[in-house]
Design an enzyme around this catalytic site. Structure first.
Site, PDB file in Angstrom:
ATOM      1  N   ARG A 154      20.446  -7.289 -19.548  1.00 25.86           N
ATOM      2  CA  ARG A 154      21.868  -6.942 -19.439  1.00 25.86           C
ATOM      3  C   ARG A 154      22.173  -6.115 -18.202  1.00 25.86           C
ATOM      4  NH1 ARG A 154      25.291  -6.639 -24.139  1.00 25.86           N
ATOM      5  NH2 ARG A 154      24.274  -7.926 -25.665  1.00 25.86           N
ATOM      6  N   TYR A 173      12.647 -13.481 -26.764  1.00 28.01           N
ATOM      7  CA  TYR A 173      12.531 -14.195 -25.485  1.00 28.01           C
ATOM      8  C   TYR A 173      12.095 -13.221 -24.409  1.00 28.01           C
ATOM      9  CZ  TYR A 173      17.458 -12.603 -25.150  1.00 28.01           C
ATOM     10  OH  TYR A 173      18.614 -11.868 -25.177  1.00 28.01           O
ATOM     11  N   ASP A 221      35.390  -8.949 -25.488  1.00 32.41           N
ATOM     12  CA  ASP A 221      35.342  -8.480 -26.883  1.00 32.41           C
ATOM     13  C   ASP A 221      36.657  -7.838 -27.334  1.00 32.41           C
ATOM     14  OD1 ASP A 221      32.761  -9.360 -27.140  1.00 32.41           O
ATOM     15  OD2 ASP A 221      31.880  -7.394 -27.549  1.00 32.41           O
TER      16      ASP A 221
HETATM   17  P1  FAD Z   1      31.886  -4.194 -23.618  1.00 24.30           P
HETATM   18  O1  FAD Z   1      30.563  -4.591 -23.122  1.00 24.30           O
HETATM   19  O2  FAD Z   1      31.986  -3.510 -24.932  1.00 24.30           O
HETATM   20  O3  FAD Z   1      32.524  -3.263 -22.501  1.00 24.30           O
HETATM   21  C1  FAD Z   1      33.672  -2.466 -22.747  1.00 24.30           C
HETATM   22  C2  FAD Z   1      33.687  -1.334 -21.735  1.00 24.30           C
HETATM   23  O4  FAD Z   1      34.917  -0.620 -21.873  1.00 24.30           O
HETATM   24  C3  FAD Z   1      32.573  -0.313 -21.964  1.00 24.30           C
HETATM   25  O5  FAD Z   1      31.982  -0.025 -20.722  1.00 24.30           O
HETATM   26  C4  FAD Z   1      33.296   0.904 -22.547  1.00 24.30           C
HETATM   27  O6  FAD Z   1      32.691   2.123 -22.182  1.00 24.30           O
HETATM   28  C5  FAD Z   1      34.666   0.772 -21.902  1.00 24.30           C
HETATM   29  N1  FAD Z   1      35.784   1.370 -22.651  1.00 24.30           N
HETATM   30  C6  FAD Z   1      35.966   1.425 -23.993  1.00 24.30           C
HETATM   31  N2  FAD Z   1      37.145   1.985 -24.278  1.00 24.30           N
HETATM   32  C7  FAD Z   1      37.741   2.290 -23.083  1.00 24.30           C
HETATM   33  C8  FAD Z   1      38.994   2.854 -22.712  1.00 24.30           C
HETATM   34  N3  FAD Z   1      39.890   3.247 -23.634  1.00 24.30           N
HETATM   35  N4  FAD Z   1      39.268   2.998 -21.396  1.00 24.30           N
HETATM   36  C9  FAD Z   1      38.383   2.604 -20.450  1.00 24.30           C
HETATM   37  N5  FAD Z   1      37.186   2.071 -20.746  1.00 24.30           N
HETATM   38  C10 FAD Z   1      36.884   1.896 -22.043  1.00 24.30           C
HETATM   39  N6  FAD Z   1      26.549 -12.298 -25.586  1.00 24.30           N
HETATM   40  C11 FAD Z   1      26.030 -13.338 -24.861  1.00 24.30           C
HETATM   41  O7  FAD Z   1      26.754 -13.960 -24.070  1.00 24.30           O
HETATM   42  N7  FAD Z   1      24.718 -13.697 -25.003  1.00 24.30           N
HETATM   43  C12 FAD Z   1      23.870 -13.053 -25.868  1.00 24.30           C
HETATM   44  O8  FAD Z   1      22.679 -13.388 -25.957  1.00 24.30           O
HETATM   45  C13 FAD Z   1      24.397 -11.956 -26.638  1.00 24.30           C
HETATM   46  N8  FAD Z   1      23.593 -11.290 -27.501  1.00 24.30           N
HETATM   47  C14 FAD Z   1      24.105 -10.249 -28.218  1.00 24.30           C
HETATM   48  C15 FAD Z   1      23.263  -9.583 -29.116  1.00 24.30           C
HETATM   49  C16 FAD Z   1      23.745  -8.519 -29.885  1.00 24.30           C
HETATM   50  C17 FAD Z   1      22.837  -7.834 -30.870  1.00 24.30           C
HETATM   51  C18 FAD Z   1      25.105  -8.101 -29.712  1.00 24.30           C
HETATM   52  C19 FAD Z   1      25.645  -6.946 -30.495  1.00 24.30           C
HETATM   53  C20 FAD Z   1      25.939  -8.771 -28.811  1.00 24.30           C
HETATM   54  C21 FAD Z   1      25.464  -9.852 -28.067  1.00 24.30           C
HETATM   55  N9  FAD Z   1      26.279 -10.552 -27.160  1.00 24.30           N
HETATM   56  C22 FAD Z   1      25.769 -11.601 -26.453  1.00 24.30           C
HETATM   57  C23 FAD Z   1      27.708 -10.197 -26.990  1.00 24.30           C
HETATM   58  C24 FAD Z   1      27.968  -9.366 -25.744  1.00 24.30           C
HETATM   59  O9  FAD Z   1      27.140  -8.227 -25.767  1.00 24.30           O
HETATM   60  C25 FAD Z   1      29.425  -8.925 -25.691  1.00 24.30           C
HETATM   61  O10 FAD Z   1      30.276  -9.978 -26.043  1.00 24.30           O
HETATM   62  C26 FAD Z   1      29.813  -8.461 -24.284  1.00 24.30           C
HETATM   63  O11 FAD Z   1      28.971  -7.414 -23.876  1.00 24.30           O
HETATM   64  C27 FAD Z   1      31.265  -8.016 -24.252  1.00 24.30           C
HETATM   65  O12 FAD Z   1      31.598  -7.513 -22.980  1.00 24.30           O
HETATM   66  P2  FAD Z   1      32.969  -6.747 -22.756  1.00 24.30           P
HETATM   67  O13 FAD Z   1      32.959  -6.357 -21.317  1.00 24.30           O
HETATM   68  O14 FAD Z   1      34.102  -7.532 -23.288  1.00 24.30           O
HETATM   69  O15 FAD Z   1      32.884  -5.442 -23.683  1.00 24.30           O
END
Ligand code: FAD
Length: 392
Positions: free
Chosen positions: A110, A219, A296
Site C-alpha cells: 500500500r 500473497y 470509500d
Molecule cells: P482512505 O484510504 O480511508 O483515505 C481517507 C483519507 O482521508 C485518510 O488519509 C484520512 O486520514 C483522511 N481523512 C479522514 N477524514 C478527514 C477529514 N475530515 N478531512 C481531511 N482528511 C480526512 N482494495 C483494493 O483495491 N484491493 C485490495 O486488495 C484491498 N484489500 C483490502 C483489505 C482490507 C482488510 C481492507 C480493510 C480493505 C481493502 N481494500 C482493498 C480497500 C481499500 O483499502 C480502500 O477501498 C481504499 O483504501 C479507500 O481509499 P480512500 O482514499 O477512498 O479512503
C-alpha cells in the site's frame, strides 16, 4: 459570498483516492489542493491486490513504469477449502488473462502505491498537498465552496471532493445517512519473511483459504521478499453487534477446524491491530452542487473482490474527465456520479455475496464446493465485468 471563486479544486483526504484525484486533475491542467487530516501522509496496512482494471488506470495516470518496479505479478488466484486443504478453483493470471484484459494482475505494498501517486502528484505545478487539515465543514454558493478545517483554517475553491474515507465528514453533510454498516467481521494482517513459508506450493499465487466464518489470504510483496497475510473471522457475537472484535484465543477457536498448516498461518498476522470491516448499501445522491464524494466516502465495500482502492482510482480518472469536459461544475459532478454509481454499487453488493460464499459452513459449504469445483478451471467469466474496466 462575494469573494471571487478560486479555480482550485479542494480534495478532503489524502489516501489513495484523494491523491489519485489530485494527480488526475493535475494532469488535466487543474489546480488542486488536498487537505489531509493526519499530520503525516501514508497508508496503514500492507498489501493491495490490483486487478487489470486498476493497472489500466495507473497507465492512464502515467505511473505504470514505476508500478512495474515494485509490484509482484502472481501466477494464479487460487481458492482452497481450509477444512480439507482441497483446491476448489483457480483463475490463471498468465498470458491468456493478460490478453483478455490488456493488463496484468498485480499486488503491491500500500505504501508503495501511495508514494508513487504522491510523487507524481507533487511533481505537477498546480497540485498542493497539506497535512493536519481535517475538513470540519463546508458551505457553497453559486461561484464556489468555502471549507473550514478543524484548526480554523479556511479555503475557498471551485469544488470540494470528499475523499475522506469510510467515516467521511463530507458525506455526512451531503447525505446525512449515519454511520457505515458494521459487517460483523474483523481482519487481522501481517507480513513475514518469505523464508517462514514452509510449503512453497502456492508461494507465487494469491491464495484464499476459505472456511466456516473465516478466510485467510496470502500473497507476496516487495519483490517477493515478504508474504502478506490477512485473516478475517466472524462469529455470532460480532454478527449480532454484541462484540466488535475478538481476541487471539477466539480466533484460534474459529480456525481450529482448519488443516494444521492454515492454523499455523494465524501466527503470521499481528494481533495488536485490527480492522472492523464495514460497508454501505449503494446510495445515490453523492453529488450536491459543487461537492461530491469519491472512493470509500462514496461507496465503501467489503474487500472480497479486492476492488475498494481500484474503484477509488477509477473514480479519480472519471471525475477528472468530467470536470475537464463539462464547463458547468455541478453538471460535471452529477455526470461523474452517474457514471460511477451502478458499477461501484455492483462491487458493494457482489462483495457481500462473495463474503457469504467464502465463509460458508455446513450444507452451504457443500453447495459452494460443488459449484466452484465445476467451473472451468482458470475461467474468468464471472469477473469479466470487473476486470474489463471502464470506458476511457
Ligand atoms: P482512505 O484510504 O480511508 O483515505 C481517507 C483519507 O482521508 C485518510 O488519509 C484520512 O486520514 C483522511 N481523512 C479522514 N477524514 C478527514 C477529514 N475530515 N478531512 C481531511 N482528511 C480526512 N482494495 C483494493 O483495491 N484491493 C485490495 O486488495 C484491498 N484489500 C483490502 C483489505 C482490507 C482488510 C481492507 C480493510 C480493505 C481493502 N481494500 C482493498 C480497500 C481499500 O483499502 C480502500 O477501498 C481504499 O483504501 C479507500 O481509499 P480512500 O482514499 O477512498 O479512503
Amino acid at each position: 459570498s462575494s469573494t471571487p471563486a478560486s479555480d482550485e479544486i479542494l480534495v478532503a483526504g489524502g489516501g489513495i483516492g484523494g491523491i489519485a484525484t489530485a494527480l488526475a486533475l493535475g494532469r488535466a491542467g487543474r489546480a488542486v489542493r488536498v487537505l489531509e487530516r493526519a499530520a503525516e501522509l501514508g497508508e496503514i496496512g500492507y498489501g493491495l491486490q490490483l486487478g487489470p482494471n486498476a493497472y489500466r488506470i495507473l497507465v492512464e495516470l502515467g505511473i505504470a513504469d514505476k508500478l512495474k518496479e515494485v509490484a509482484f505479478y502472481p501466477n494464479n488466484l487460487v481458492m482452497i477449502d481450509a477444512i480439507d486443504g482441497k483446491e476448489l478453483t483457480r483463475i490463471e493470471l498468465g498470458d491468456a488473462f493478460q490478453e483478455r484484459y490488456g493488463y496484468p494482475y498485480s499486488v503491491i505494498h500500500r505504501s508503495d502505491l501511495h508514494q508513487m501517486l504522491l510523487d507524481a502528484a507533487r511533481a505537477l505545478p498546480g497540485v498542493s498537498i497539506e497535512t493536519s487539515r481535517g475538513v470540519a465543514s463546508f458551505t457553497q454558493d453559486a461561484t464556489g465552496v468555502d471549507v473550514v478545517c478543524e484548526d480554523g483554517s479556511q479555503y475557498r475553491g471551485a469544488a470540494l471532493i470528499g475523499a475522506d474515507g469510510l467515516k467521511s465528514r463530507v458525506r455526512a453533510s451531503i447525505l446525512n445517512d449515519g454511520a457505515p454498516r458494521v459487517a460483523g467481521q474483523v481482519a487481522y494482517r501481517g507480513v513475514v519473511p518469505i523464508e517462514e513459508i514452509e510449503d512453497a506450493t502456492h508461494a507465487d499465487d494469491v491464495v484464499m483459504w476459505v472456511g466456516p466464518d473465516l478466510h485467510l489470504v496470502q500473497y507476496r510483496l516487495r519483490g517477493g521478499k515478504v508474504m502478506n497475510n490477512v485473516a478475517v473471522v466472524e462469529n455470532e457475537a460480532m454478527r449480532t453487534g454484541r462484540a466488535e472484535t475478538i481476541g487471539p484465543e477466539e480466533m484460534e477457536a474459529i480456525f481450529s477446524h482448519c488443516i494444521p498448516s492454515v492454523q499455523k498461518m494465524l501466527g503470521f498476522v499481528r494481533k495488536d491491530r485490527h480492522w472492523v470491516l464495514q460497508d454501505r448499501d449503494p446510495t445515490p445522491g453523492w453529488s450536491l452542487g459543487r461537492a461530491t464524494l469519491l472512493g470509500d466516502a462514496a461507496h465503501p465495500t467489503l474487500q472480497y473482490l479486492a476492488q475498494g482502492a481500484c474503484m477509488a482510482m477509477e473514480d479519480a480518472v472519471v471525475l477528472a474527465r468530467k470536470v475537464t469536459t463539462t464547463p458547468d461544475v455541478d453538471a460535471a459532478l452529477v455526470a461523474y456520479e452517474n457514471e460511477r454509481y451502478l458499477r461501484t454499487g455492483r462491487i458493494q453488493l457482489s462483495s457481500r455475496f462473495f463474503c457469504g460464499f467464502c465463509h460458508a459452513g455446513g450444507g452451504a459449504r457443500d453447495v459452494r464446493n460443488s459449484i466452484v469445483t465445476k467451473r472451468p478451471k482458470g475461467s474468468t467469466f464471472e469477473i469479466d465485468w470487473v476486470y474489463r474496466g471502464i470506458d476511457l
